[in-house]
Motif scaffolding. Sequence first.
Motif, PDB file in Angstrom:
ATOM      1  N   ILE A  87       0.938  -1.294  -0.052  1.00  0.00           N
ATOM      2  CA  ILE A  87       0.118  -0.024   0.044  1.00  0.00           C
ATOM      3  C   ILE A  87       0.950   1.295  -0.023  1.00  0.00           C
ATOM      4  O   ILE A  87       1.912   1.411   0.691  1.00  0.00           O
ATOM      5  CB  ILE A  87      -0.948   0.033   1.202  1.00  0.00           C
ATOM      6  CG1 ILE A  87      -1.708   1.154   1.164  1.00  0.00           C
ATOM      7  CG2 ILE A  87      -0.187  -0.196   2.704  1.00  0.00           C
ATOM      8  CD1 ILE A  87      -2.819   1.307   2.245  1.00  0.00           C
ATOM      9  N   LYS A  88       0.716   2.314  -0.811  1.00  0.00           N
ATOM     10  CA  LYS A  88       1.223   3.491  -1.016  1.00  0.00           C
ATOM     11  C   LYS A  88       0.370   4.840  -1.027  1.00  0.00           C
ATOM     12  O   LYS A  88      -0.753   4.569  -1.633  1.00  0.00           O
ATOM     13  CB  LYS A  88       2.168   3.454  -2.272  1.00  0.00           C
ATOM     14  CG  LYS A  88       3.202   2.405  -2.171  1.00  0.00           C
ATOM     15  CD  LYS A  88       4.330   2.617  -1.328  1.00  0.00           C
ATOM     16  CE  LYS A  88       5.435   1.383  -1.870  1.00  0.00           C
ATOM     17  NZ  LYS A  88       6.533   1.541  -0.666  1.00  0.00           N
ATOM     18  N   PHE A  89       0.607   5.884  -0.116  1.00  0.00           N
ATOM     19  CA  PHE A  89      -0.239   6.947  -0.471  1.00  0.00           C
ATOM     20  C   PHE A  89       0.263   7.852  -1.499  1.00  0.00           C
ATOM     21  O   PHE A  89       1.526   7.986  -1.674  1.00  0.00           O
ATOM     22  CB  PHE A  89      -0.367   7.599   0.779  1.00  0.00           C
ATOM     23  CG  PHE A  89      -1.160   6.861   1.867  1.00  0.00           C
ATOM     24  CD1 PHE A  89      -2.742   7.544   2.035  1.00  0.00           C
ATOM     25  CD2 PHE A  89      -1.030   6.150   2.625  1.00  0.00           C
ATOM     26  CE1 PHE A  89      -3.478   6.996   2.788  1.00  0.00           C
ATOM     27  CE2 PHE A  89      -1.924   5.262   3.509  1.00  0.00           C
ATOM     28  CZ  PHE A  89      -3.075   5.715   3.504  1.00  0.00           C
ATOM     29  N   PHE A 125      -0.552  10.974 -11.806  1.00  0.00           N
ATOM     30  CA  PHE A 125      -1.968  10.805 -11.438  1.00  0.00           C
ATOM     31  C   PHE A 125      -2.637  12.411 -11.225  1.00  0.00           C
ATOM     32  O   PHE A 125      -1.630  13.277 -11.097  1.00  0.00           O
ATOM     33  CB  PHE A 125      -2.090  10.097 -10.227  1.00  0.00           C
ATOM     34  CG  PHE A 125      -1.996   8.745 -10.235  1.00  0.00           C
ATOM     35  CD1 PHE A 125      -1.856   8.118 -11.582  1.00  0.00           C
ATOM     36  CD2 PHE A 125      -1.698   7.976  -9.414  1.00  0.00           C
ATOM     37  CE1 PHE A 125      -1.559   6.696 -11.910  1.00  0.00           C
ATOM     38  CE2 PHE A 125      -1.369   6.400  -9.314  1.00  0.00           C
ATOM     39  CZ  PHE A 125      -1.321   6.299 -10.774  1.00  0.00           C
ATOM     40  N   PRO A 126      -3.745  12.592 -11.388  1.00  0.00           N
ATOM     41  CA  PRO A 126      -4.157  13.856 -11.306  1.00  0.00           C
ATOM     42  C   PRO A 126      -4.357  14.203  -9.613  1.00  0.00           C
ATOM     43  O   PRO A 126      -4.066  13.542  -8.845  1.00  0.00           O
ATOM     44  CB  PRO A 126      -6.016  13.508 -11.535  1.00  0.00           C
ATOM     45  CG  PRO A 126      -6.034  12.343 -12.588  1.00  0.00           C
ATOM     46  CD  PRO A 126      -4.842  11.642 -12.204  1.00  0.00           C
ATOM     47  N   GLY A 127      -4.353  15.534  -9.353  1.00  0.00           N
ATOM     48  CA  GLY A 127      -3.993  15.990  -8.141  1.00  0.00           C
ATOM     49  C   GLY A 127      -5.127  15.778  -7.355  1.00  0.00           C
ATOM     50  O   GLY A 127      -5.012  15.835  -5.976  1.00  0.00           O
ATOM     51  N   ILE A 128      -6.136  15.451  -8.009  1.00  0.00           N
ATOM     52  CA  ILE A 128      -7.412  15.046  -6.926  1.00  0.00           C
ATOM     53  C   ILE A 128      -7.187  13.751  -6.118  1.00  0.00           C
ATOM     54  O   ILE A 128      -7.857  13.523  -5.374  1.00  0.00           O
ATOM     55  CB  ILE A 128      -8.699  14.940  -7.987  1.00  0.00           C
ATOM     56  CG1 ILE A 128      -9.984  15.089  -7.010  1.00  0.00           C
ATOM     57  CG2 ILE A 128      -8.764  13.700  -8.729  1.00  0.00           C
ATOM     58  CD1 ILE A 128     -11.194  15.024  -7.727  1.00  0.00           C
ATOM     59  N   PHE A 129      -6.189  12.922  -6.628  1.00  0.00           N
ATOM     60  CA  PHE A 129      -6.075  11.820  -6.110  1.00  0.00           C
ATOM     61  C   PHE A 129      -4.880  11.931  -4.828  1.00  0.00           C
ATOM     62  O   PHE A 129      -4.595  10.841  -4.094  1.00  0.00           O
ATOM     63  CB  PHE A 129      -5.280  10.890  -6.796  1.00  0.00           C
ATOM     64  CG  PHE A 129      -6.120  10.285  -8.108  1.00  0.00           C
ATOM     65  CD1 PHE A 129      -7.261  10.501  -8.436  1.00  0.00           C
ATOM     66  CD2 PHE A 129      -5.422   9.411  -9.157  1.00  0.00           C
ATOM     67  CE1 PHE A 129      -8.268  10.014  -9.361  1.00  0.00           C
ATOM     68  CE2 PHE A 129      -6.171   9.067 -10.180  1.00  0.00           C
ATOM     69  CZ  PHE A 129      -7.478   9.158 -10.142  1.00  0.00           C
ATOM     70  N   GLU A 130      -4.470  13.281  -4.369  1.00  0.00           N
ATOM     71  CA  GLU A 130      -3.793  13.416  -3.275  1.00  0.00           C
ATOM     72  C   GLU A 130      -4.515  12.786  -1.996  1.00  0.00           C
ATOM     73  O   GLU A 130      -5.691  12.961  -1.770  1.00  0.00           O
ATOM     74  CB  GLU A 130      -3.305  14.962  -3.330  1.00  0.00           C
ATOM     75  CG  GLU A 130      -2.489  15.084  -1.936  1.00  0.00           C
ATOM     76  CD  GLU A 130      -2.336  16.732  -1.933  1.00  0.00           C
ATOM     77  OE1 GLU A 130      -1.600  16.737  -1.104  1.00  0.00           O
ATOM     78  OE2 GLU A 130      -2.927  17.386  -2.881  1.00  0.00           O
ATOM     79  N   GLY A 131      -3.595  12.170  -1.415  1.00  0.00           N
ATOM     80  CA  GLY A 131      -4.033  11.428  -0.074  1.00  0.00           C
ATOM     81  C   GLY A 131      -4.727  10.136  -0.077  1.00  0.00           C
ATOM     82  O   GLY A 131      -5.059   9.608   1.092  1.00  0.00           O
ATOM     83  N   ASP A 132      -4.876   9.904  -1.363  1.00  0.00           N
ATOM     84  CA  ASP A 132      -5.614   8.462  -1.541  1.00  0.00           C
ATOM     85  C   ASP A 132      -4.370   7.473  -1.368  1.00  0.00           C
ATOM     86  O   ASP A 132      -3.380   7.489  -1.794  1.00  0.00           O
ATOM     87  CB  ASP A 132      -6.323   8.392  -2.893  1.00  0.00           C
ATOM     88  CG  ASP A 132      -7.451   9.077  -2.925  1.00  0.00           C
ATOM     89  OD1 ASP A 132      -8.060   9.657  -1.710  1.00  0.00           O
ATOM     90  OD2 ASP A 132      -8.187   9.426  -4.013  1.00  0.00           O
ATOM     91  N   ALA A 133      -4.772   6.131  -1.023  1.00  0.00           N
ATOM     92  CA  ALA A 133      -3.981   5.129  -1.098  1.00  0.00           C
ATOM     93  C   ALA A 133      -4.180   4.059  -2.404  1.00  0.00           C
ATOM     94  O   ALA A 133      -5.175   4.061  -2.974  1.00  0.00           O
ATOM     95  CB  ALA A 133      -4.299   4.282   0.144  1.00  0.00           C
ATOM     96  N   PHE A 134      -3.203   3.610  -2.877  1.00  0.00           N
ATOM     97  CA  PHE A 134      -3.222   2.592  -3.885  1.00  0.00           C
ATOM     98  C   PHE A 134      -2.584   1.105  -3.396  1.00  0.00           C
ATOM     99  O   PHE A 134      -1.379   1.234  -2.928  1.00  0.00           O
ATOM    100  CB  PHE A 134      -2.180   3.090  -5.298  1.00  0.00           C
ATOM    101  CG  PHE A 134      -3.000   4.224  -5.848  1.00  0.00           C
ATOM    102  CD1 PHE A 134      -3.605   4.020  -6.936  1.00  0.00           C
ATOM    103  CD2 PHE A 134      -2.747   5.595  -5.347  1.00  0.00           C
ATOM    104  CE1 PHE A 134      -4.260   5.130  -7.521  1.00  0.00           C
ATOM    105  CE2 PHE A 134      -3.401   6.676  -5.885  1.00  0.00           C
ATOM    106  CZ  PHE A 134      -3.878   6.458  -7.022  1.00  0.00           C
ATOM    107  N   VAL A 135      -3.294   0.158  -3.817  1.00  0.00           N
ATOM    108  CA  VAL A 135      -3.044  -1.247  -2.953  1.00  0.00           C
ATOM    109  C   VAL A 135      -2.801  -1.951  -4.401  1.00  0.00           C
ATOM    110  O   VAL A 135      -3.774  -2.135  -5.458  1.00  0.00           O
ATOM    111  CB  VAL A 135      -4.118  -1.692  -2.219  1.00  0.00           C
ATOM    112  CG1 VAL A 135      -3.835  -3.133  -1.733  1.00  0.00           C
ATOM    113  CG2 VAL A 135      -4.450  -0.678  -1.105  1.00  0.00           C
ATOM    114  N   SER A 136      -1.486  -2.742  -4.241  1.00  0.00           N
ATOM    115  CA  SER A 136      -1.204  -3.721  -5.259  1.00  0.00           C
ATOM    116  C   SER A 136      -1.559  -5.181  -4.837  1.00  0.00           C
ATOM    117  O   SER A 136      -1.489  -5.540  -3.712  1.00  0.00           O
ATOM    118  CB  SER A 136       0.298  -3.933  -5.516  1.00  0.00           C
ATOM    119  OG  SER A 136       0.980  -4.112  -4.488  1.00  0.00           O
ATOM    120  N   PHE A 137      -2.359  -5.916  -5.820  1.00  0.00           N
ATOM    121  CA  PHE A 137      -2.676  -7.284  -5.445  1.00  0.00           C
ATOM    122  C   PHE A 137      -1.837  -8.266  -6.263  1.00  0.00           C
ATOM    123  O   PHE A 137      -1.860  -7.992  -7.381  1.00  0.00           O
ATOM    124  CB  PHE A 137      -4.212  -7.440  -5.800  1.00  0.00           C
ATOM    125  CG  PHE A 137      -4.806  -6.736  -4.864  1.00  0.00           C
ATOM    126  CD1 PHE A 137      -5.656  -6.977  -3.795  1.00  0.00           C
ATOM    127  CD2 PHE A 137      -5.072  -5.361  -5.010  1.00  0.00           C
ATOM    128  CE1 PHE A 137      -6.263  -6.024  -2.964  1.00  0.00           C
ATOM    129  CE2 PHE A 137      -5.895  -4.737  -4.446  1.00  0.00           C
ATOM    130  CZ  PHE A 137      -6.425  -5.022  -3.312  1.00  0.00           C
TER     131      PHE A 137
END
Length: 395
Positions: free
Chosen positions: A326-328, A340-352
């Motif tokens: 998981i990365k923010f 990524f768009p700035g609107i994604f700031e603070g969201d997490a990305f999870v790899s599976f």
Amino acid sequence: MKTLVALLFLLPRVLKAATTFQPLGASFKFPVATFQGFSAHVAFSNLTAPRGIVFDANQNLLVVERGFGVTAFTQVTSPAAGWNRTVVIESQDFTQGIQIDGRNLYISTGTAVWVYQYDIATKSVGTTPPFTLLETDSTGRTTAVLVATAPLEDPDPLARDPSTGRSTIRRYPVPAPSSSGYHFSDGQTVAYGIRNPTGFAFNPNGPGGNKDLLVVDNAAELSANITKFSTVFSASNPADEMQRVQYAVASDGTIPPPRFYGFPDCATVWNPQADPSNVPSFLGTHKGTQFSVGLNQTRDDAWCSNKTNNVPPVLSFEAHTSPLDIKFYNPSLVESNASFPGIFEGDAFVSFHGSFGQTVPTGYGVVQCVFYSIIDDTKRSSISAAYRSWRVKPP
């Protein structure tokens, strides 16, 4: 007498930087699907079991290649547009954990966490490490290293006891009190009962005053040693999880007693209607419901549903998707305008990494987890349908 986890004769081999080049344009071995507005490209091929990743301050991508070592990847324009791969450290012992804090490069093996002095210009390390996640204070100074452990078996009854170190997250303040480092038992237990905490990261916008740690966890296979559930039900249950671990560090360095997160007694429903004929007891429940796997009579469904006993996950993932990391997203750390768009700031990305044992493959992707606490939901309504995401509500 304490036995050190890290033994000197197991020190990884440090190499002079060896670099290879791969031009852009390599194809994926299997088709890769992306959502509208996104694209995916091969940076480098034929790696050895790539696991943990982290960027240094120069945007070099450091990768743990399990069974080989740590490599660094740098975008270049000569001799053509492509990527250079530089061997930073060669070691068959490295597993997954990797973090960087300025010149300090932290890497985990199955028995220890090593810290190297990393030279960002040459993408190399010093020859002797003095002693995966870094905890920082308000100034950004590293204050501790967090280390996660898995169970010895499934199910693992000893995971009920945080002192055993099974399925726990432990905290080690830095610097270590001596040049010989820590013994594993010296760590402060932050959480226990998280079966296989494969990846974790601090929420950069968590509640003030507390550490807000998000942990992705691989759930146990119900069909392995538990006969209460049918094979059909177990193919869709239990859910993999994202756990939220919050704690405060007192001025004297102490932390509150750890809380229990379910394993080995409690699990999370993903599909309550997976096998209504043979396992009808879940009809009427919903995704995310906590239930007992039946190992201990006192830890029944009611016990598992009580948040005082068992902290439920903040987010449930499809069964057997096997989240890995998981990365923010922090736009200030990314130099490219094509990110990524700035609107994604603070969201997490999870790899599976997915589960190969399923009839219908699941996982094998990267998913955005939208945090409501960062951006008002109406602001992203125009793009939310264009990509797959799960949503995480604030604490």
